[in-house]
Structure formats: C-alpha cells, structure tokens
Motif scaffolding. Structure first.
Motif, short mmCIF file in Angstrom:
data_model
loop_
_atom_site.label_atom_id
_atom_site.label_comp_id
_atom_site.label_asym_id
_atom_site.label_seq_id
_atom_site.Cartn_x
_atom_site.Cartn_y
_atom_site.Cartn_z
N ASP A 253 79.83 -76.95 58.61
CA ASP A 253 80.74 -75.79 58.67
C ASP A 253 80.08 -74.62 59.39
O ASP A 253 80.76 -73.73 59.90
CB ASP A 253 81.12 -75.32 57.25
CG ASP A 253 82.17 -76.23 56.62
OD1 ASP A 253 82.69 -77.12 57.33
OD2 ASP A 253 82.47 -76.04 55.44
N TYR B 110 81.38 -69.20 48.55
CA TYR B 110 81.36 -70.05 49.75
C TYR B 110 82.20 -69.44 50.88
O TYR B 110 81.87 -69.60 52.06
CB TYR B 110 81.90 -71.45 49.40
CG TYR B 110 81.61 -72.50 50.45
CD1 TYR B 110 80.42 -73.22 50.44
CD2 TYR B 110 82.53 -72.78 51.47
CE1 TYR B 110 80.15 -74.18 51.40
CE2 TYR B 110 82.27 -73.74 52.43
CZ TYR B 110 81.08 -74.44 52.39
OH TYR B 110 80.80 -75.39 53.35
N VAL C 135 78.86 -72.25 44.04
CA VAL C 135 79.28 -71.36 45.12
C VAL C 135 80.74 -71.59 45.53
O VAL C 135 81.31 -70.79 46.25
CB VAL C 135 78.37 -71.48 46.36
CG1 VAL C 135 76.98 -71.02 46.04
CG2 VAL C 135 78.36 -72.91 46.91
N ASN C 136 81.34 -72.67 45.06
CA ASN C 136 82.75 -72.92 45.39
C ASN C 136 83.71 -72.40 44.33
O ASN C 136 84.92 -72.48 44.52
CB ASN C 136 82.99 -74.41 45.63
CG ASN C 136 82.59 -74.82 47.04
OD1 ASN C 136 82.47 -73.98 47.93
ND2 ASN C 136 82.40 -76.11 47.26
C1 LIG Z 1 82.04 -76.36 48.79
O1 LIG Z 1 83.23 -76.61 49.53
C2 LIG Z 1 82.98 -77.08 50.86
C3 LIG Z 1 84.30 -77.15 51.60
O2 LIG Z 1 85.37 -77.28 50.75
C4 LIG Z 1 82.27 -78.42 50.79
O3 LIG Z 1 82.05 -78.91 52.09
C5 LIG Z 1 80.95 -78.23 50.07
O4 LIG Z 1 80.29 -79.46 49.92
C6 LIG Z 1 81.17 -77.62 48.69
N1 LIG Z 1 79.85 -77.27 48.15
C7 LIG Z 1 79.52 -77.48 46.88
C8 LIG Z 1 78.14 -77.10 46.49
O5 LIG Z 1 80.29 -77.96 46.07
#
Ligand SMILES: *[C@@H]1O[C@H](CO)[C@@H](O)[C@H](O)[C@H]1NC(C)=O
Ligand SMILES: *[C@@H]1O[C@H](CO)[C@@H](O)[C@H](O)[C@H]1NC(C)=O
Ligand SMILES: *[C@@H]1O[C@H](CO)[C@@H](O)[C@H](O)[C@H]1NC(C)=O
Ligand SMILES: *[C@@H]1O[C@H](CO)[C@@H](O)[C@H](O)[C@H]1NC(C)=O
Length: 295
Positions: free
Chosen positions: A182, A135, A99-100
């Motif tokens: 968040d 995300y 998702v990022n």
């Molecule tokens: C995606 O990014 C956010 C903020 O940068 C972080 O907190 C989160 O853990 C990340 N999620 C994944 C699944 O990598």
C-alpha cells in the motif's frame, strides 16, 4: 453543588461561548459558596505521525482537571492520563494494539481538589473526539534518504524504512512492515543544471533510474499511500545531489598531495646530501689546518 452533565457538544463554536459563559457564572457562584467549577474541553484534535498519536484539546484548565478515556467502537472505555492539567494525552500505546481498529476518545472535566469524590458528584462533563483509525488517519512522516550512488548511467537511491512504535512479539515494525505494498515512494529528480523535474515510483524502498553520466542530479523523495482518500502524502524529504566534480576534485587533491610529497622527499634528500657534502669539505679543511694548530 452537583454539576449538570451535558451531552456531547455538536457545534464547537457556540459550545465554547456557552461553556465560557457558564464557566463565568459558575465561577461567580463558586466564589460565593466555596465550590469549584469545571469547563468542558473543546477542539479535540488527533495529532498522529507514523502511529505516534497524541490527542490535543483546549482550554488550559484553571479550576479543573481532565481525564482522557479511549475505546474501540465495541469496547469498554479505558482511562488514560488521569486527572491531568495538561491539554494533551499520548494515546500511542492504545492505538498500536490494532492499527485497523476505529478508536474514539473523550475528555472528561472534573473540578480540581475534588479528585476523590469526582465520581460521586454526578456524571462529569465530557466531550467526544472525532473517530480515529490509525491505518487510514496517521500522517506519513517526512522520509529520509538513507543512501545514494551514481555509477555510470545509473542513479540508485535508497529510502530509510522508518521504524514505528507498533510491535509484534516485542519487535518494532517498520512502515513497510505495516503498510506493505500500500506504501509507495515517489522520487523527484532533476539535472543539477536545470529545474525540469522527472518522477519515478517504487513500491519498495529502492530506486534505480537511468541518468546521463555526464550530469549531476538532485532529488528528493515522498511517501505516498495511493489507496487512501485523505492524508495520502508525506512531506517531501530534504534534497540531495550527486557531485561528480567533487570526486574529480578529490582525485586532483590526491595527485597534488602525491606531487607535494615527492617534492618534499627530493628536497630532504638534496638537503641531506648537500649537508654531507659540506661536512666532508669542512672536515677536509679542518684536517688541512689542524697540523698547523697543533704545531
Ligand atoms: C490493515 O488493513 C489493511 C488493508 O485493509 C491490510 O492490508 C493490513 O494487513 C491490515 N493490517 C493489520 C495489522 O491487520
Ligand atoms: C484547534 O486546535 C488546532 C490544533 O491544535 C489549532 O490549530 C486551532 O487553532 C484550534 N481551533 C480553535 C478554534 O481554537
Ligand atoms: C543499483 O541498483 C540496481 C538494481 O537494484 C543494481 O543492479 C545495481 O548493482 C545498483 N548499482 C549500484 C552502484 O549500487
Ligand atoms: C509471535 O509469537 C508467537 C508465540 O511465540 C508465535 O506463535 C507467532 O507466530 C509470533 N508472531 C509473529 C508475527 O512473529
């Protein structure tokens, strides 16, 4: 007839006009020569809520079909929705993998009925979508109030933690699992008798606020990701209200029920004893008369 490939279209409006005009010209030529034409997609739009993600575009195809491809910024193009006549394609399966990541999709147009040799007919027309980072870009769905309770001067409200289609080890993750701290929820609450709203915030899914014990309150909630630049807030949930009178009504109902029950019992007892009484008297009368009848 080979169809010339054109680079991704920078300005949709003029591109549409050009495409339609070209399409018309092609149609005339095609009518004469018996080949079909294609029209490039336009207005590619991501529709995404709680990671459920669909790419939409226009126009409805007439003499062509679409194939959608998706890629991460560094990755290879992957075919989805192969040779379809729809104008949307569900890309959830692909974007939930990370998702990022930032994804790019493109919609390719192929002439209908030429499916097998589409690749050999030169490069197809294609149009790129805007970039999409789940995300940051997925909309937050309308939250649901799971439960609430007003006891004395405390109002507790719990928000349902929505499940998403994002998985880890075959377990579906909730919004809270993915966004962690968040994600916050805002509670808007007000006395049922007025309209002045107050707000409370939590980075869990539970609120516990101080209220006036004499009053009923109405409230709703909203999901928010304050760290986002866009798409920060969800639609507000539906409104719920506490109802202290209703509890009193219920008690009243119970009391009235109990009274009615007691009255009915009394009436039955009275009726039964009256009946017995009369029977006894009738029996007596009959006994008094019977010797006469027999004689
Ligand atoms: C995606 O990014 C956010 C903020 O940068 C972080 O907190 C989160 O853990 C990340 N999620 C994944 C699944 O990598
Ligand atoms: C583009 O698509 C969106 C949503 O699918 C729609 O609301 C909008 O009217 C479209 N724009 C044009 C120019 O067709
Ligand atoms: C309301 O929430 C608070 C804090 O979580 C808790 O201590 C309390 O027991 C809850 N009250 C009710 C009636 O659930
Ligand atoms: C998923 O499963 C693998 C192997 O079974 C394990 O190593 C990993 O820790 C699991 N991940 C999570 C987030 O549970």
């Amino acid at each position: 007839m080979a169809i010339p490939a054109r680079p991704p279209v920078p300005r949709p409006e003029t591109a549409v006009a050009r495409t339609l005009l070209l399409g018309w010209v092609f149609a005339q030529v095609a009518g004469a020569t018996g080949t079909t034409d294609t029209v490039a997609a336009y207005n590619l739009t991501w529709k995404s809520t709680n990671f459920k993600t669909i790419l939409e575009w226009q126009p409805k195809p007439i003499n062509h079909v679409y194939t959608v491809q998706i890629s991460t910024k560094s990755g290879d193009w992957k075919n989805k929705c192969f040779h379809i006549t729809d104008t949307e394609c569900d890309l959830t399966d692909e974007i939930v993998k990370d998702v990022n990541q930032t994804y790019l999709a493109r919609v390719l147009s192929y002439p209908a009925g030429d499916v097998g040799s589409a690749g050999s007919a030169g490069e197809p027309l294609f149009v790129n979508s805007p970039e999409f980072t789940p995300y940051l870009d997925t909309n937050l769905g309308q939250p649901t109030i799971k439960s609430f309770e007003q006891v004395w001067t405390k109002l507790n409200v719990t928000v349902q933690d929505a499940r998403t289609l994002v998985r880890i080890n075959d377990t579906f993750l909730s919004l809270r699992d993915i966004f962690g701290k968040d994600l916050i929820y805002t509670l808007y609450y007000w006395r049922a008798s007025s309209t002045g709203k107050k707000t409370a915030k939590t980075n869990t899914n539970a609120f516990s606020i101080d209220v006036d014990k004499e009053e009923n309150y109405c409230f709703n909630v909203q999901a928010v990701i304050p760290s986002r630049k866009a798409n920060q807030k969800s639609v507000e949930s539906t409104i719920e209200c506490t109802s202290r009178e209703k509890v009193d009504f219920r008690e009243m109902f119970f009391i009235i029920g109990a009274v009615v029950f007691v009255v009915i019992i009394l009436v039955i007892i009275l009726a039964v004893s009256l009946h017995k009484c009369r029977k006894a008297r009738v029996g007596q009368g009959w006994k008094e008369n019977s010797p006469l009848n027999v004689a």
